[in-house]
Design a protein around this motif. Structure first.
Motif, short mmCIF file in Angstrom:
data_model
loop_
_atom_site.label_atom_id
_atom_site.label_comp_id
_atom_site.label_asym_id
_atom_site.label_seq_id
_atom_site.Cartn_x
_atom_site.Cartn_y
_atom_site.Cartn_z
N UNK A 37 0.84 -1.21 0.00
CA UNK A 37 0.00 0.00 0.00
C UNK A 37 0.87 1.25 0.00
N UNK A 38 1.89 1.26 0.85
CA UNK A 38 2.76 2.43 0.94
C UNK A 38 3.57 2.61 -0.34
N UNK A 39 4.05 1.49 -0.91
CA UNK A 39 4.83 1.59 -2.15
C UNK A 39 3.96 2.08 -3.30
N UNK A 40 2.70 1.63 -3.35
CA UNK A 40 1.78 2.14 -4.38
C UNK A 40 1.56 3.63 -4.22
N UNK A 41 1.41 4.05 -2.97
CA UNK A 41 1.20 5.48 -2.71
C UNK A 41 2.46 6.27 -3.10
N UNK A 42 3.63 5.71 -2.82
CA UNK A 42 4.89 6.37 -3.18
C UNK A 42 5.00 6.51 -4.70
N UNK A 43 4.74 5.43 -5.42
CA UNK A 43 4.82 5.49 -6.87
C UNK A 43 3.79 6.46 -7.43
N UNK A 44 2.59 6.44 -6.87
CA UNK A 44 1.56 7.39 -7.32
C UNK A 44 1.99 8.83 -7.14
N UNK A 45 2.65 9.12 -6.02
CA UNK A 45 3.12 10.49 -5.78
C UNK A 45 4.22 10.87 -6.77
#
Length: 393
Positions: free
Chosen positions: A149-157
């Motif tokens: 979840x955090x890595x997806x959010x990081x990539x999205x940012x």
């Protein structure tokens, strides 16, 4: 076994030190820990397990490990997982501890005590290890879900050009230096886990990838063509990919947009599988801009609409760099037949392939036609038929 209990209790301090030393020597994870951690937290955990084994020696009735003790083991295991201790390191510590415990038993137990004490040890392992493994795996799965979840959010940012530093810290990902932003297109949807495993194996690190948008972030100057070839083998289907380089993290968003445009262009043009960059389709990228220019350029080949064999001949001729011999060989026709067809193309379109400027115009018109589609540019006033095409030359 009260006497044996007392004898083993007297050796617990030494036992713990031996187990700690062997874990550091035989298990790479523990060997990399600071000395203070080994003698502190690790030693306390091993001593706690020894306390459970001592109670098992003392208690004659009941199971080898009581419900309360089993709960504590499960809690410890979950905590180790949250601290990122690998499961194989945890199992290695238990087995080393059991071996040291048994060796000490053989030294202090009377002959009549050894079988019972060994049975208690095995019973404890039989009860503890399955619970420890399950608790560790459950905790790891929770961690992986949160990590994803955090890595997806990081990539999205990063892809959206938003602040990413805090997310990078939580994800324990160092976002620095150059990146290759790669967009993928598959003929059919392969399993996300298979794609992720292929990317991770090729790069040697966990790759940030959005499996919905099919876009990945590769570190440094990665071998993108090599990765695409590997991915095709792993997923068992052709792959088209578009890559754009970002020199700094702040440029990842614009690189992602560029990769997306290139991939869309490659798919619209029907280009073969492989890896593409903007330089590979630079002319087509400029021609792809919507407007009257693209429509009119595509319309120059309208006179060939009713002669598909002429359109095919022209396309092969252009793709073979205007080489008549190679074109005739690919089409399996005589050179005279090819010449006749090319003359017909010139007569219908009003464009002479022998004139360099008009040959370049025909090449551009083919690209425009692929981009616009023949149905999109028919009916444009003043640009129908050979007369309109001739007037535009």
């Amino acid at each position: 076994m009260s006497d044996l209990h007392a004898r083993m209790a007297a050796r617990v301090g030494d036992l713990t030190a031996v187990v700690v030393a062997r874990c550091a020597a035989e298990a790479p994870f523990y060997g990399a820990l600071p000395r203070a951690t080994l003698q502190g937290e690790v030693a306390r955990s091993i001593a706690a397990v020894h306390a459970l084994l001592l109670r098992a020696l003392r208690d004659r009735g009941g199971g080898p490990i009581g419900p309360g003790d089993l709960t504590r083991l499960i809690e410890w295991s979950a905590r180790r997982a949250e601290e990122r201790v690998p499961l194989e390191a945890v199992i290695a510590a238990y087995l080393i501890g059991a071996e040291v415990w048994w060796q000490t038993l053989t030294e202090v137990a009377e002959p009549g005590e050894l079988a019972g004490a060994g049975g208690k040890l095995l019973a404890c392992l039989h009860a503890a290890l399955p619970a420890v493994v399950l608790a560790h795996q459950n905790a790891q799965e929770d961690l992986r879900s949160e990590d994803k979840r955090v890595r997806r959010a990081l990539l999205g940012a990063l892809l959206a050009g938003r602040p990413y530093e805090e997310l990078a810290g939580v994800a324990r990902v160092a976002v620095v230096g150059e990146y290759e932003v790669v967009a993928f297109a598959f003929e059919s949807d392969p399993p996300s886990r298979l794609v992720q495993s292929s990317l991770d194996a090729f790069t040697g690190i966990p790759v940030l990838m959005d499996h919905v948008a099919r876009i990945a972030l590769l570190p440094g100057r990665s071998d993108v063509p090599g990765l695409v070839a590997r991915l095709e083998k792993d997923v068992g289907q052709p792959v088209r990919a578009a890559a754009a380089r970002s020199s700094v993290p702040a440029a990842i968003s614009s690189a992602a947009q560029e990769a997306g445009r290139v991939l869309d262009l490659v798919r619209r043009l029907g280009r073969p599988p492989g890896c593409y960059r903007l330089d590979d389709v630079l002319l087509e990228h400029q021609l792809a801009r919507p407007g009257d220019g693209l429509v009119r350029l595509a319309a120059k080949l309208d006179p060939l609409e009713e002669h598909p064999y002429l359109l095919e001949t022209l396309r092969v001729f252009v793709e073979r760099g205007l080489n008549r011999r190679q074109t005739a060989l690919e089409l399996c026709v005589h050179r005279n037949t090819l010449d006749y067809r090319l003359q017909r193309v010139s007569a219908l379109t009003g464009l002479d392939l022998a004139v360099p400027a008009q040959a370049r115009l025909i090449q551009a018109a083919l690209v425009a036609r692929d981009l616009a589609g023949p149905a999109d540019h028919r009916g444009v006033t003043g640009w129908q038929g050979s007369s309109g095409a001739a007037e535009g030359v």
